[in-house]
Design a protein around this motif. Structure first.
Motif, PDB file in Angstrom:
ATOM      1  N   HIS A  93       0.802  -1.221   0.000  1.00  0.00           N
ATOM      2  CA  HIS A  93       0.000   0.000   0.000  1.00  0.00           C
ATOM      3  C   HIS A  93       0.836   1.273   0.000  1.00  0.00           C
ATOM      4  CE1 HIS A  93      -2.869  -3.085   1.265  1.00  0.00           C
ATOM      5  NE2 HIS A  93      -3.710  -2.370   0.552  1.00  0.00           N
TER       6      HIS A  93
ATOM      7  N   PHE B 288     -13.080  -2.823 -11.120  1.00  0.00           N
ATOM      8  CA  PHE B 288     -13.637  -2.455 -12.414  1.00  0.00           C
ATOM      9  C   PHE B 288     -13.595  -0.954 -12.585  1.00  0.00           C
ATOM     10  CE2 PHE B 288     -17.535  -2.330  -9.950  1.00  0.00           C
ATOM     11  CZ  PHE B 288     -17.571  -3.540  -9.282  1.00  0.00           C
TER      12      PHE B 288
ATOM     13  N   LEU C 187     -18.517  -3.047   4.137  1.00  0.00           N
ATOM     14  CA  LEU C 187     -17.918  -3.344   2.830  1.00  0.00           C
ATOM     15  C   LEU C 187     -16.410  -3.336   2.992  1.00  0.00           C
ATOM     16  CD1 LEU C 187     -20.672  -2.360   1.376  1.00  0.00           C
ATOM     17  CD2 LEU C 187     -19.144  -1.502  -0.372  1.00  0.00           C
TER      18      LEU C 187
ATOM     19  N   GLY D 112     -12.867  -3.610   0.936  1.00  0.00           N
ATOM     20  CA  GLY D 112     -12.089  -3.696  -0.301  1.00  0.00           C
ATOM     21  C   GLY D 112     -10.911  -4.627  -0.086  1.00  0.00           C
ATOM     22  N   SER D 113     -10.664  -5.510  -1.050  1.00  0.00           N
ATOM     23  CA  SER D 113      -9.631  -6.534  -0.869  1.00  0.00           C
ATOM     24  C   SER D 113      -8.845  -6.715  -2.162  1.00  0.00           C
ATOM     25  CB  SER D 113     -10.313  -7.850  -0.465  1.00  0.00           C
ATOM     26  OG  SER D 113      -9.368  -8.885  -0.354  1.00  0.00           O
ATOM     27  N   ARG D 114      -7.531  -6.661  -2.070  1.00  0.00           N
ATOM     28  CA  ARG D 114      -6.725  -6.723  -3.296  1.00  0.00           C
ATOM     29  C   ARG D 114      -5.668  -7.820  -3.186  1.00  0.00           C
ATOM     30  NH1 ARG D 114      -2.095  -3.154  -4.980  1.00  0.00           N
ATOM     31  NH2 ARG D 114      -2.330  -2.399  -2.863  1.00  0.00           N
TER      32      ARG D 114
ATOM     33  N   PRO E 189      -4.906   4.337   2.810  1.00  0.00           N
ATOM     34  CA  PRO E 189      -5.004   2.931   2.400  1.00  0.00           C
ATOM     35  C   PRO E 189      -5.212   2.051   3.633  1.00  0.00           C
ATOM     36  CG  PRO E 189      -3.153   3.984   1.294  1.00  0.00           C
ATOM     37  CD  PRO E 189      -3.673   4.978   2.302  1.00  0.00           C
ATOM     38  N   ARG E 190      -6.098   1.062   3.535  1.00  0.00           N
ATOM     39  CA  ARG E 190      -6.492   0.168   4.618  1.00  0.00           C
ATOM     40  C   ARG E 190      -7.216   0.876   5.763  1.00  0.00           C
ATOM     41  NH1 ARG E 190      -2.850  -5.115   4.921  1.00  0.00           N
ATOM     42  NH2 ARG E 190      -4.885  -5.897   4.386  1.00  0.00           N
TER      43      ARG E 190
ATOM     44  N   ALA F 116     -15.458   1.953  -6.664  1.00  0.00           N
ATOM     45  CA  ALA F 116     -15.222   0.605  -6.125  1.00  0.00           C
ATOM     46  C   ALA F 116     -13.782   0.167  -6.356  1.00  0.00           C
ATOM     47  CB  ALA F 116     -16.198  -0.392  -6.760  1.00  0.00           C
ATOM     48  N   SER F 117     -13.199   0.552  -7.499  1.00  0.00           N
ATOM     49  CA  SER F 117     -11.820   0.154  -7.769  1.00  0.00           C
ATOM     50  C   SER F 117     -10.872   0.730  -6.725  1.00  0.00           C
ATOM     51  CB  SER F 117     -11.376   0.612  -9.158  1.00  0.00           C
ATOM     52  OG  SER F 117     -11.920  -0.251 -10.117  1.00  0.00           O
TER      53      SER F 117
ATOM     54  N   ILE G  86     -11.604   1.545  -3.714  1.00  0.00           N
ATOM     55  CA  ILE G  86     -11.847   0.856  -2.443  1.00  0.00           C
ATOM     56  C   ILE G  86     -11.144  -0.494  -2.422  1.00  0.00           C
ATOM     57  CG2 ILE G  86     -13.688  -0.306  -1.139  1.00  0.00           C
ATOM     58  CD1 ILE G  86     -15.369   2.236  -1.681  1.00  0.00           C
ATOM     59  N   VAL G  87     -11.164  -1.188  -3.567  1.00  0.00           N
ATOM     60  CA  VAL G  87     -10.468  -2.480  -3.660  1.00  0.00           C
ATOM     61  C   VAL G  87      -8.959  -2.270  -3.600  1.00  0.00           C
ATOM     62  CG1 VAL G  87      -9.994  -4.425  -5.196  1.00  0.00           C
ATOM     63  CG2 VAL G  87     -12.338  -3.618  -4.890  1.00  0.00           C
ATOM     64  N   VAL G  88      -8.441  -1.375  -4.456  1.00  0.00           N
ATOM     65  CA  VAL G  88      -6.989  -1.205  -4.566  1.00  0.00           C
ATOM     66  C   VAL G  88      -6.404  -0.730  -3.231  1.00  0.00           C
ATOM     67  CG1 VAL G  88      -5.195   0.202  -5.667  1.00  0.00           C
ATOM     68  CG2 VAL G  88      -6.979  -0.866  -7.053  1.00  0.00           C
ATOM     69  N   ASN G  89      -7.109   0.181  -2.557  1.00  0.00           N
ATOM     70  CA  ASN G  89      -6.601   0.689  -1.281  1.00  0.00           C
ATOM     71  C   ASN G  89      -7.101  -0.108  -0.077  1.00  0.00           C
ATOM     72  OD1 ASN G  89      -5.164   2.807  -2.520  1.00  0.00           O
ATOM     73  ND2 ASN G  89      -7.052   3.995  -2.707  1.00  0.00           N
ATOM     74  N   GLU G  90      -7.836  -1.169  -0.354  1.00  0.00           N
ATOM     75  CA  GLU G  90      -8.360  -2.044   0.705  1.00  0.00           C
ATOM     76  C   GLU G  90      -9.021  -1.251   1.830  1.00  0.00           C
ATOM     77  OE1 GLU G  90      -5.207  -4.937   1.616  1.00  0.00           O
ATOM     78  OE2 GLU G  90      -6.236  -6.238   0.182  1.00  0.00           O
ATOM     79  N   VAL G  91      -9.874  -0.321   1.410  1.00  0.00           N
ATOM     80  CA  VAL G  91     -10.620   0.491   2.367  1.00  0.00           C
ATOM     81  C   VAL G  91     -11.825  -0.309   2.869  1.00  0.00           C
ATOM     82  CG1 VAL G  91     -12.130   2.531   2.503  1.00  0.00           C
ATOM     83  CG2 VAL G  91      -9.879   2.693   1.418  1.00  0.00           C
ATOM     84  N   THR G  92     -12.190  -0.104   4.128  1.00  0.00           N
ATOM     85  CA  THR G  92     -13.392  -0.717   4.697  1.00  0.00           C
ATOM     86  C   THR G  92     -14.456   0.366   4.886  1.00  0.00           C
ATOM     87  OG1 THR G  92     -12.164  -2.460   5.819  1.00  0.00           O
ATOM     88  CG2 THR G  92     -14.315  -1.923   6.723  1.00  0.00           C
ATOM     89  N   LEU G  93     -15.672   0.070   4.409  1.00  0.00           N
ATOM     90  CA  LEU G  93     -16.821   0.970   4.629  1.00  0.00           C
ATOM     91  C   LEU G  93     -17.735   0.325   5.661  1.00  0.00           C
ATOM     92  CD1 LEU G  93     -16.263   2.325   1.707  1.00  0.00           C
ATOM     93  CD2 LEU G  93     -18.732   2.511   1.604  1.00  0.00           C
TER      94      LEU G  93
END
Lengths: 317, 317
Positions: free
Chosen positions: A94, A245, A263, A265-267, B235-236, B253-254, B256-263
């Motif tokens: 990260h 996406f 929610l 986010g997971s990479r 990130p995270r 959404a991308s 959120i995935v790339v930075n592995e953020v949690t909502l």
């Protein structure tokens, strides 16, 4: 050397010099895998320009760590700056100044050779074949979910998407919970999951309004997958967003607030658990291989990989 | 009795019978508070029809639990079915068959009397005034964040929104971390936060691209707040969604995935910690009161509550 590059909006097989970034290892690529992210990049995702590819297994030809030379390796794809708080805490995945193999600021694996920092490389156990090892990166991404979300044996899990990533995630999470279903749209791929002892159901056969899952993993790469995830998750449950996406997605923020959904986010994940799962035979990846192409037929391989229902397409430099 | 009702798309002061749901307590409302959710309902949110209002303090006149009669009480607004797994586990706040005071299937607190199950009522300590106790419900919603997200003293927290809810959340979370800022657009309200020893900054003075916060709470009720939250979180890191707003929201959404953020969606909280904070004086709520109206002037009160920059407007039956 030959390299499959995406530049100025076009995909081409190019002749380029062998890369020699100062201080980095040189790896001769033995086998590379095409990921949906590679396909997204050709549609503009990540604004990347250069040699594509981030899933590979290869042999180290040069390295500042001489013990690596001649070893068969896989490689973590994020190369951090090494100096920031995140890198110092061991999380260069990260680092805000990171480069990412074949995705951001760094040429990738669809080539005869690639560079990565020596610290990114992990030796592959002898019992793991090249065709298995090339799955280490996406399998690590599947294991990342277990590093982020606590999953117990009685938790009800739904994985949305029967493609490459969904198949891997279902196989990994089925080791953590015995109440898992894979939800997809393609009967042959649902069949493939069942052959790996994963319960698989067609999306059309889902009962409406069953907000019954503790954890729902969105791995379809489609906005409709995110909508379905919001319908399937129970109040106070967790949705894991796994696909990248392009563009904005719609969420029903009020429903997320009212139902106190999380929610996540997971990479990318760490490689060690993935290599262990391959070595122990816990996750069988070879049935997910659709076809191998020579690197010089890389454009045809990318086109085939983009066709609906396609599983893993490999490139042999 | 008089009741402020929203029916067939219109808001009206009506004369209705005193409510007497079988088996429930009867509470004479002493003071009620107007929440943004009440205003959203008049714009179609939750498709509610009936007496509005869910923030109140009152006195029990009738109850199956006779020990409650004559007591000054506040009330948890979710009334569960009592039979499902969630209710049995003590979480009727998420019961799928629940009714919610003044929000879903149950007449609310903008009236001379209301009904709630006896189990929903909590006595108010003598040291807590009516004007403080009426904040119990929104204050409990602020405390809910601490029940969902681990916040340590060195965590960097940003609260977006200087309105009623943001003000309460900032006061509550400032007790958990000493690195908190409230971000808003209204100088008088930023000033109000500073008077409560909360660091407050105007959104225009934020530096671009500072993805530096461990936890960002979206309490502005505006889609632009969600966009800002995604820019501010590291990130995270974690974004807490606290406002309910009508319709779909856009997320990247991308990213959120790339930075592995949690909502984390966050709604109602348990009342006990909120009552304790009021009794101990840990959170001072009275500066957040803008004005009191008589219930018969309820329509004017709702209009005033809807005007920009308004804090808490109270109704006196």
């Amino acid at each position: 050397m030959k390299a499959l590059r995406f530049e100025s909006g076009s995909l081409k097989l190019a002749e380029t010099p062998v890369p020699r970034l100062p201080g980095e290892a040189l790896v001769r690529v033995a086998l590379a895998g095409i990921c949906s992210t590679d396909l997204h990049i050709t549609r503009g995702y990540a604004a990347f320009s250069g040699t594509l590819g981030h899933e590979f297994v290869g042999v180290v030809e040069e390295s500042p760590d001489t013990s690596q030379i001649g070893r068969r390796v896989v490689g973590e794809i994020n190369a951090g700056c090494g100096n920031c708080d995140l890198c110092r805490s061991g999380d260069s995945r990260h680092c805000l100044r990171r480069t990412v193999l074949g995705i951001h600021g760094r040429d990738g694996a669809f080539a005869e050779y690639l560079n990565l920092p020596a610290v990114n490389l992990l030796p592959v156990p002898d019992t793991v074949s090249d065709r298995q090892a090339v799955f280490t990166e996406p399998l690590a991404a599947a294991f990342e979910i277990l590093a982020q979300v606590e999953i117990g044996p009685s938790d009800r899990i739904a994985v949305i998407g029967d493609g490459k990533l969904g198949q891997l995630i279902a196989r990994v999470l089925a080791g953590a919970s015995s109440h898992l279903i894979l939800i997809g749209k393609h009967d042959p791929k649902l069949q493939l999951a069942r052959a790996a002892a994963v319960e698989a159901v067609h999306v059309a056969s889902l009962e409406a309004g069953t907000a019954a899952f503790d954890v729902v993993v969105e791995a379809s790469g489609s906005p409709s997958g995110l909508t379905l995830a919001q319908q399937l998750v129970r109040p106070r449950g967790t949705i894991v967003l796994k696909s990248t996406f392009h563009g904005q997605s719609e969420i029903d923020a009020s429903a997320i607030v009212v139902n106190e959904v999380t929610l996540v986010g997971s990479r990318c994940g760490r490689f060690a658990p993935a290599l262990e799962a391959l070595a122990s035979g816990k996750v069988d990846v070879e049935p997910l291989i659709e076809r191998e192409y020579a690197l010089e037929d890389g454009i045809a391989a990318m086109i085939e990989a983009a066709s609906p229902g396609m599983l893993k397409v490999l490139l042999v430099p």
